[in-house]
Design a protein around this motif. Sequence first.
Motif, mmCIF file in Angstrom:
data_model
loop_
_atom_site.group_PDB
_atom_site.id
_atom_site.type_symbol
_atom_site.label_atom_id
_atom_site.label_comp_id
_atom_site.label_asym_id
_atom_site.label_seq_id
_atom_site.Cartn_x
_atom_site.Cartn_y
_atom_site.Cartn_z
ATOM 1 N N MET A 1 0.812 -1.206 0.000
ATOM 2 C CA MET A 1 0.000 0.000 0.000
ATOM 3 C C MET A 1 0.860 1.278 0.000
ATOM 4 O O MET A 1 0.383 2.367 -0.273
ATOM 5 C CB MET A 1 -0.895 0.000 1.236
ATOM 6 N N ALA A 2 2.153 1.141 0.335
ATOM 7 C CA ALA A 2 3.009 2.328 0.418
ATOM 8 C C ALA A 2 3.284 2.895 -0.970
ATOM 9 O O ALA A 2 3.338 2.161 -1.951
ATOM 10 C CB ALA A 2 4.329 1.976 1.080
ATOM 11 N N ARG A 3 3.421 4.223 -1.036
ATOM 12 C CA ARG A 3 3.741 4.888 -2.283
ATOM 13 C C ARG A 3 5.178 4.566 -2.681
ATOM 14 O O ARG A 3 6.064 4.449 -1.861
ATOM 15 C CB ARG A 3 3.604 6.410 -2.052
ATOM 16 N N GLU A 4 5.393 4.413 -3.994
ATOM 17 C CA GLU A 4 6.753 4.191 -4.480
ATOM 18 C C GLU A 4 7.583 5.437 -4.218
ATOM 19 O O GLU A 4 7.102 6.566 -4.345
ATOM 20 C CB GLU A 4 6.728 3.893 -5.988
ATOM 21 N N LYS A 5 8.848 5.247 -3.890
ATOM 22 C CA LYS A 5 9.721 6.367 -3.528
ATOM 23 C C LYS A 5 9.916 7.350 -4.702
ATOM 24 O O LYS A 5 10.067 8.538 -4.504
ATOM 25 C CB LYS A 5 11.102 5.853 -3.088
ATOM 26 N N ASN A 6 9.960 6.813 -5.934
ATOM 27 C CA ASN A 6 10.278 7.674 -7.085
ATOM 28 C C ASN A 6 9.039 8.299 -7.746
ATOM 29 O O ASN A 6 9.149 9.004 -8.742
ATOM 30 C CB ASN A 6 11.104 6.901 -8.132
ATOM 31 N N GLU A 7 7.884 8.001 -7.194
ATOM 32 C CA GLU A 7 6.652 8.608 -7.686
ATOM 33 C C GLU A 7 6.627 10.069 -7.207
ATOM 34 O O GLU A 7 7.016 10.340 -6.085
ATOM 35 C CB GLU A 7 5.490 7.840 -7.044
ATOM 36 N N PRO A 8 6.157 11.005 -8.016
ATOM 37 C CA PRO A 8 6.139 12.396 -7.527
ATOM 38 C C PRO A 8 5.157 12.551 -6.368
ATOM 39 O O PRO A 8 4.100 11.919 -6.345
ATOM 40 C CB PRO A 8 5.686 13.205 -8.749
ATOM 41 N N ALA A 9 5.505 13.372 -5.386
ATOM 42 C CA ALA A 9 4.640 13.582 -4.215
ATOM 43 C C ALA A 9 3.326 14.218 -4.667
ATOM 44 O O ALA A 9 3.336 15.058 -5.580
ATOM 45 C CB ALA A 9 5.342 14.482 -3.217
ATOM 46 N N PRO A 10 2.229 13.859 -4.051
ATOM 47 C CA PRO A 10 0.980 14.517 -4.429
ATOM 48 C C PRO A 10 1.076 15.984 -4.022
ATOM 49 O O PRO A 10 1.634 16.302 -2.982
ATOM 50 C CB PRO A 10 -0.077 13.790 -3.595
ATOM 51 N N MET A 11 0.548 16.837 -4.805
ATOM 52 C CA MET A 11 0.659 18.259 -4.495
ATOM 53 C C MET A 11 -0.712 18.913 -4.568
ATOM 54 O O MET A 11 -1.452 18.684 -5.525
ATOM 55 C CB MET A 11 1.626 18.915 -5.492
ATOM 56 N N PHE A 12 -1.025 19.683 -3.549
ATOM 57 C CA PHE A 12 -2.312 20.358 -3.506
ATOM 58 C C PHE A 12 -2.081 21.865 -3.514
ATOM 59 O O PHE A 12 -1.046 22.349 -3.062
ATOM 60 C CB PHE A 12 -3.084 19.966 -2.251
ATOM 61 N N THR A 13 -3.061 22.567 -4.033
ATOM 62 C CA THR A 13 -2.960 24.025 -4.031
ATOM 63 C C THR A 13 -3.421 24.589 -2.699
ATOM 64 O O THR A 13 -2.757 25.425 -2.095
ATOM 65 C CB THR A 13 -3.838 24.619 -5.157
ATOM 66 N N GLN A 14 -4.548 24.079 -2.227
ATOM 67 C CA GLN A 14 -5.106 24.665 -1.011
ATOM 68 C C GLN A 14 -5.765 23.605 -0.133
ATOM 69 O O GLN A 14 -6.618 22.857 -0.589
ATOM 70 C CB GLN A 14 -6.133 25.736 -1.371
ATOM 71 N N LEU A 15 -5.326 23.578 1.128
ATOM 72 C CA LEU A 15 -5.985 22.736 2.133
ATOM 73 C C LEU A 15 -7.031 23.574 2.847
ATOM 74 O O LEU A 15 -6.710 24.636 3.396
ATOM 75 C CB LEU A 15 -4.957 22.209 3.153
ATOM 76 N N GLY A 16 -8.263 23.101 2.817
ATOM 77 C CA GLY A 16 -9.304 23.710 3.626
ATOM 78 C C GLY A 16 -9.401 22.933 4.928
ATOM 79 O O GLY A 16 -9.683 21.733 4.918
ATOM 80 N N LEU A 17 -9.127 23.593 6.041
ATOM 81 C CA LEU A 17 -9.132 22.902 7.325
ATOM 82 C C LEU A 17 -10.343 23.352 8.135
ATOM 83 O O LEU A 17 -10.487 24.533 8.444
ATOM 84 C CB LEU A 17 -7.837 23.221 8.092
ATOM 85 N N ILE A 18 -11.209 22.404 8.444
ATOM 86 C CA ILE A 18 -12.384 22.740 9.250
ATOM 87 C C ILE A 18 -12.171 22.132 10.633
ATOM 88 O O ILE A 18 -12.179 20.910 10.806
ATOM 89 C CB ILE A 18 -13.667 22.198 8.596
ATOM 90 N N GLY A 19 -11.945 22.974 11.612
ATOM 91 C CA GLY A 19 -11.603 22.519 12.955
ATOM 92 C C GLY A 19 -10.107 22.673 13.173
ATOM 93 O O GLY A 19 -9.325 21.834 12.744
ATOM 94 N N CYS A 20 -9.704 23.762 13.845
ATOM 95 C CA CYS A 20 -8.275 24.023 14.057
ATOM 96 C C CYS A 20 -7.880 23.562 15.451
ATOM 97 O O CYS A 20 -7.602 24.372 16.341
ATOM 98 C CB CYS A 20 -7.978 25.504 13.863
#
Lengths: 305, 305
Positions: free
Chosen positions: B1-20
């Motif tokens: 289930m682990a991501r391959e090391k050479n795969e590019p990291a997932p990248m997000f533009t904006q995290l919406g956090l509900i509950g700080c």
Amino acid sequence: MAREKNEPAPMFTQLGLIGCGLMGGSFALALKRAGLVKRVVGYSKSPTTTERARALGVIDVAAESALLAVSGSDIVLIAVPVAASEATFKAIRHLVEPGVLFMDVGSTKRDVVDAARRALKERVGSFVPAHPIAGKEVAGIEHADALLYSGRQVILTPMLQTDPVLLQKATDVWSAIGSQVLKMSPENHDAAFAAVSHLPHLLAFAYFSSVAKQPAGKDFLSLAGPGFRDFTRIAASDASVWRDILMSNREEILKQSQRFRHQLDALEHVMKLGNSEALEDLIRSASQARSGWQMGAPNKSGGSR
Amino acid sequence: MAREKNEPAPMFTQLGLIGCGLMGGSFALALKRAGLVKRVVGYSKSPTTTERARALGVIDVAAESALLAVSGSDIVLIAVPVAASEATFKAIRHLVEPGVLFMDVGSTKRDVVDAARRALKERVGSFVPAHPIAGKEVAGIEHADALLYSGRQVILTPMLQTDPVLLQKATDVWSAIGSQVLKMSPENHDAAFAAVSHLPHLLAFAYFSSVAKQPAGKDFLSLAGPGFRDFTRIAASDASVWRDILMSNREEILKQSQRFRHQLDALEHVMKLGNSEALEDLIRSASQARSGWQMGAPNKSGGSR
């Protein structure tokens, strides 16, 4: 209760150690480390254990019987399972002489005091019952540790007949190896430790078994985290040691278990009712009290000591 | 289930956090630390909390509503008490759009999945239910920690409708911050965590209260040692968080409590009978099983994952 810093350290010629396990071995190492004893003569029921204790340098001389370990000693530590206390007292009673300090390390005290009275009779004044609040989940001489008792509490539960000079000596020797000495009656001791030590062990044994024995237990255990790890740590404790403790203090432990069951019933009752507010109140009172608790913090309210 | 090391990291533009709070804040910090997100927009019910999160640099922009925190985000983490899940889903449902990853961090999953189905209806496929096995006894944004989830397990409990692309994204983002991702059904999740997490909390609350509330409780607590300290650590957990967990998973927890009571009854029964041998056998089976257990060790027997 602490010894004055400039008072000369108590010094013994020979420690007779009966029972070369974790507790006894650690006491011998602590006395040696502090320069409090010239020689340690040790005896264990199993000759292999006695020999290993000698090979490891925990004892200097292996004795062939408990009586021979007492012979010539001015301090004797009985560090056997509590169920073996009476047989040990009987085996050594002819050499229980005034002026020699006899102590044990048992986690229960009423039964040990009763056994000492029965076996030692008029000589019982030489015995100072002791319970150092220290231990490990692993047993055996190979885990003996000169620092096991350092910074820990030791409870002494003297009887009316206890020789006050020996009681002072007992206080001094534990203080000299870094323990804090408290005194209380055997009855108060057993009630207190049923609550804060024996019952948690019983609950941890019961809880771990309840998870491990169910059909999906192995799957569940592979998901458990740090809360589970800490909650169940004491469930790994030695079976024969804890058999003796739970059996000999069962009256107090069963009383404490009743109190625990009442609290568990109360929590489950409000869960079943769907009463979130009452549930939160019950949790909050536990959570706040636990957050305010610190190990070894003196009890400001005074109390039963 | 682990991501391959050479795969590019997932990248997000904006995290919406509900509950700080602790959980949400730690997720935001972890994503920032790993360079996985450009911007964090956060919302908390209390404006003071949102402002503190911004002042601490956990979030970059404070949103005035949950819906505004979702607006423009390609990843949204709902980190509110489980009892507030449904209201949160309702508040944001108009902006729950395909391609945006929505996750929660709740310790129970059946109730959250049910709430998501009710509130999100045909949009529920964007929601990937998540439970990171991590936490602290202290709550609040000031304890947020970029490494809280590192080396910890995260359970994802996808539904039939869950978008497989988003499920993969969820797996990737948790892996990228150092968590091990497991998948199971919400039902199996709730049964497992009733056993290994929720019941121990219930028992620890009940036990600590039973000691603290008795007349000599304060004296007893001053004598408690390291076994007690570890056994009761989780009793200090946050009351409102645990109210919600115990209430929402009460069916499974009460089942587990019954199993526990059976084991406790069995131990007490042999104590009352004075059957030392049977007592030792029961203790030994718990003690040996606990000694062989290790946190995070894979379950060799296969099983329900």
